[in-house]
Design an enzyme around this catalytic site. Structure first.
Site, PDB file in Angstrom:
ATOM      1  N   SER A 197       5.047   3.146  -0.597  1.00  0.00           N
ATOM      2  CA  SER A 197       6.003   3.691  -1.573  1.00  0.00           C
ATOM      3  C   SER A 197       7.425   3.608  -1.032  1.00  0.00           C
ATOM      4  O   SER A 197       7.644   3.604   0.190  1.00  0.00           O
ATOM      5  CB  SER A 197       5.680   5.169  -1.841  1.00  0.00           C
ATOM      6  OG  SER A 197       6.703   5.774  -2.604  1.00  0.00           O
ATOM      7  N   TYR A 210       3.470  13.855   0.936  1.00  0.00           N
ATOM      8  CA  TYR A 210       3.186  12.535   0.366  1.00  0.00           C
ATOM      9  C   TYR A 210       3.985  11.443   1.082  1.00  0.00           C
ATOM     10  O   TYR A 210       3.431  10.416   1.500  1.00  0.00           O
ATOM     11  CB  TYR A 210       3.535  12.565  -1.121  1.00  0.00           C
ATOM     12  CG  TYR A 210       3.481  11.241  -1.822  1.00  0.00           C
ATOM     13  CD1 TYR A 210       2.276  10.740  -2.317  1.00  0.00           C
ATOM     14  CD2 TYR A 210       4.634  10.473  -2.018  1.00  0.00           C
ATOM     15  CE1 TYR A 210       2.229   9.519  -2.974  1.00  0.00           C
ATOM     16  CE2 TYR A 210       4.595   9.259  -2.675  1.00  0.00           C
ATOM     17  CZ  TYR A 210       3.386   8.780  -3.158  1.00  0.00           C
ATOM     18  OH  TYR A 210       3.342   7.570  -3.811  1.00  0.00           O
TER      19      TYR A 210
HETATM   20  P1  NAD Z   1      -2.466   6.693 -11.004  1.00  0.00           P
HETATM   21  O1  NAD Z   1      -2.627   8.131 -11.192  1.00  0.00           O
HETATM   22  O2  NAD Z   1      -2.615   5.822 -12.180  1.00  0.00           O
HETATM   23  O3  NAD Z   1      -3.442   6.137  -9.887  1.00  0.00           O
HETATM   24  C1  NAD Z   1      -3.849   6.883  -8.785  1.00  0.00           C
HETATM   25  C2  NAD Z   1      -5.359   6.891  -8.783  1.00  0.00           C
HETATM   26  O4  NAD Z   1      -5.806   7.458  -7.571  1.00  0.00           O
HETATM   27  C3  NAD Z   1      -5.979   7.726  -9.881  1.00  0.00           C
HETATM   28  O5  NAD Z   1      -6.192   6.992 -11.068  1.00  0.00           O
HETATM   29  C4  NAD Z   1      -7.288   8.147  -9.249  1.00  0.00           C
HETATM   30  O6  NAD Z   1      -8.353   7.337  -9.729  1.00  0.00           O
HETATM   31  C5  NAD Z   1      -7.107   7.878  -7.791  1.00  0.00           C
HETATM   32  N1  NAD Z   1      -7.407   9.095  -7.032  1.00  0.00           N
HETATM   33  C6  NAD Z   1      -6.642  10.189  -6.901  1.00  0.00           C
HETATM   34  N2  NAD Z   1      -7.300  11.101  -6.171  1.00  0.00           N
HETATM   35  C7  NAD Z   1      -8.491  10.564  -5.844  1.00  0.00           C
HETATM   36  C8  NAD Z   1      -9.626  11.016  -5.120  1.00  0.00           C
HETATM   37  N3  NAD Z   1      -9.672  12.221  -4.547  1.00  0.00           N
HETATM   38  N4  NAD Z   1     -10.683  10.181  -5.011  1.00  0.00           N
HETATM   39  C9  NAD Z   1     -10.680   8.985  -5.596  1.00  0.00           C
HETATM   40  N5  NAD Z   1      -9.643   8.490  -6.271  1.00  0.00           N
HETATM   41  C10 NAD Z   1      -8.566   9.282  -6.403  1.00  0.00           C
HETATM   42  O7  NAD Z   1      -1.010   6.502 -10.350  1.00  0.00           O
HETATM   43  P2  NAD Z   1      -0.303   5.237  -9.672  1.00  0.00           P
HETATM   44  O8  NAD Z   1       1.123   5.613  -9.635  1.00  0.00           O
HETATM   45  O9  NAD Z   1      -0.703   3.971 -10.270  1.00  0.00           O
HETATM   46  O10 NAD Z   1      -0.833   5.326  -8.186  1.00  0.00           O
HETATM   47  C11 NAD Z   1      -1.347   4.233  -7.475  1.00  0.00           C
HETATM   48  C12 NAD Z   1      -0.720   4.186  -6.094  1.00  0.00           C
HETATM   49  O11 NAD Z   1       0.670   3.881  -6.237  1.00  0.00           O
HETATM   50  C13 NAD Z   1      -0.795   5.479  -5.305  1.00  0.00           C
HETATM   51  O12 NAD Z   1      -1.139   5.175  -3.959  1.00  0.00           O
HETATM   52  C14 NAD Z   1       0.627   5.992  -5.371  1.00  0.00           C
HETATM   53  O13 NAD Z   1       0.937   6.789  -4.262  1.00  0.00           O
HETATM   54  C15 NAD Z   1       1.399   4.701  -5.369  1.00  0.00           C
HETATM   55  N6  NAD Z   1       2.788   4.786  -5.806  1.00  0.00           N
HETATM   56  C16 NAD Z   1       3.082   5.145  -7.085  1.00  0.00           C
HETATM   57  C17 NAD Z   1       4.403   5.213  -7.465  1.00  0.00           C
HETATM   58  C18 NAD Z   1       4.805   5.582  -8.868  1.00  0.00           C
HETATM   59  O14 NAD Z   1       5.991   5.773  -9.131  1.00  0.00           O
HETATM   60  N7  NAD Z   1       3.891   5.705  -9.814  1.00  0.00           N
HETATM   61  C19 NAD Z   1       5.424   4.918  -6.563  1.00  0.00           C
HETATM   62  C20 NAD Z   1       5.081   4.561  -5.264  1.00  0.00           C
HETATM   63  C21 NAD Z   1       3.760   4.500  -4.900  1.00  0.00           C
END
Ligand code: NAD
Ligand code: MG
Length: 305
Positions: A197, A210
């Site tokens: 991130s 985080y």
């Molecule tokens: P999202 O909520 O769509 O995806 C995250 C997924 O993590 C969830 O759908 C869930 O299935 C899974 N998850 C959460 N807790 C869990 C658990 N205990 N066991 C199994 N699975 C679990 O959100 P996203 O933003 O697409 O996140 C995907 C990745 O991107 C993450 O690692 C997040 O930190 C990273 N990220 C997101 C952003 C943003 O702005 N959305 C920015 C930087 C990094």
């Protein structure tokens, strides 16, 4: 103009102004329950259902994507299938409906998809997940460690032990376990891609638990890349900026911050999940054969070291 992005049909290979590819969204300051469902998001996000065009770059590949039910993982799963890969996606049981919707899109491409619900905090899950993947797909050559937890608080004193341990378990410890379980199956040419991130470099005071897991993921990616490069297995990371996914309205941001989400980027808008997919495709595809231990930033213009 509607803020919903899920009906977008212009593909990622068409020349367009990146400031206008998607609307600058203004989400309501209303949180979603639990980890959030893609189907309940306002406005809707673009996972690439109608907009990602494949060009055969992952033909015959076998991918395991954690958190592939929604957001960045779902967009990656759809893109991988359009590029010719078979896919396993994992998610939490309460996200079954999102997972089934992604599976429908992949099945419509004529690709194999298996959906596996489970908790990344469960130590035994990693091993069984890899075994189930290998038997469903007949092997494994792409591992995308993407599932993650982000909960905004008012600062360190508001972070409970439960939240701290869950965030570290899901974001970083699960990556170690999954890589360990996957390695015996990975042949030369395989790729591991970790989701980190912008928070790894620019930690928000509301997200220090985080953000510190994301810095750890960058370091883990580089160390693991050095270890596995001689075996012909490439390890890289993708560092998203502010992307409109269920993680954000389900506690990843404080509700009052949601209407401004993503507006401070150079492009002036939040990113859509499918805008991340080409980075995951590139790092999985043989065309990135000399890219090792890299973090590819996809953040709409937020300077990084
Ligand atoms: P999202 O909520 O769509 O995806 C995250 C997924 O993590 C969830 O759908 C869930 O299935 C899974 N998850 C959460 N807790 C869990 C658990 N205990 N066991 C199994 N699975 C679990 O959100 P996203 O933003 O697409 O996140 C995907 C990745 O991107 C993450 O690692 C997040 O930190 C990273 N990220 C997101 C952003 C943003 O702005 N959305 C920015 C930087 C990094
Ligand atoms: Mg989800």
């Amino acid at each position: 103009m509607s803020q919903d992005a899920d009906q977008t049909t212009t593909d990622q290979l068409t020349l367009q102004d990146p400031t206008k590819r998607y609307p600058s969204i203004e989400p309501p300051a209303t949180p979603l329950p639990g980890t959030g469902l893609d189907s309940e998001m306002t406005p809707k996000a673009d996972l690439g259902e109608k907009s990602y065009r494949g060009t055969g770059r992952l033909t015959g590949r076998k991918a395991l994507i954690t958190g592939g039910d929604s957001g960045i993982g779902a967009a990656t799963a759809i893109a991988y299938a359009r590029e010719g890969a078979d896919v396993v996606i994992t998610y939490l049981p309460e996200e079954e409906s999102d997972a089934q919707r992604v599976a429908e899109v992949i099945t419509a491409e004529g690709r194999t998809v298996k959906t596996i619900a489970g908790d990344l905090r469960d130590k035994a899950f990693a091993a069984t997940l890899v075994e189930q993947t290998v038997s469903a797909l007949g092997g494994l050559d792409i591992l995308v460690n993407n599932g993650g937890k982000q909960v905004a608080t008012d600062g360190i004193e508001a972070i409970s032990d439960e939240q701290l341990e869950a965030t570290y378990d899901i974001n970083i410890l699960a990556m170690f376990r999954l890589v360990r379980a996957a390695l015996p199956h990975l042949q030369p040419g395989s790729a591991i891609i970790n989701t980190t991130s912008i928070q790894a470099y620019q930690p928000s005071p509301t997200l220090i638990d985080y953000a510190s897991t994301k810095a750890a993921i960058n370091n883990f990616t580089k160390g693991l890349a050095e270890e596995l490069a001689p075996k012909g297995i490439r390890v890289n990371a993708v560092a998203p900026g502010p992307i409109w996914t269920p993680l954000q309205p389900s506690g990843g941001q404080q509700p009052q911050d949601l209407p401004e989400f993503g507006k401070s980027t150079g492009l002036g808008r939040a990113g859509q999940p499918t805008e991340l997919a080409p980075a995951y495709v590139f790092l999985a595809s043989p065309e990135s054969s000399y890219v090792v231990g890299e973090t590819l930033n996809v953040n709409g213009g937020m300077p990084t070291p």
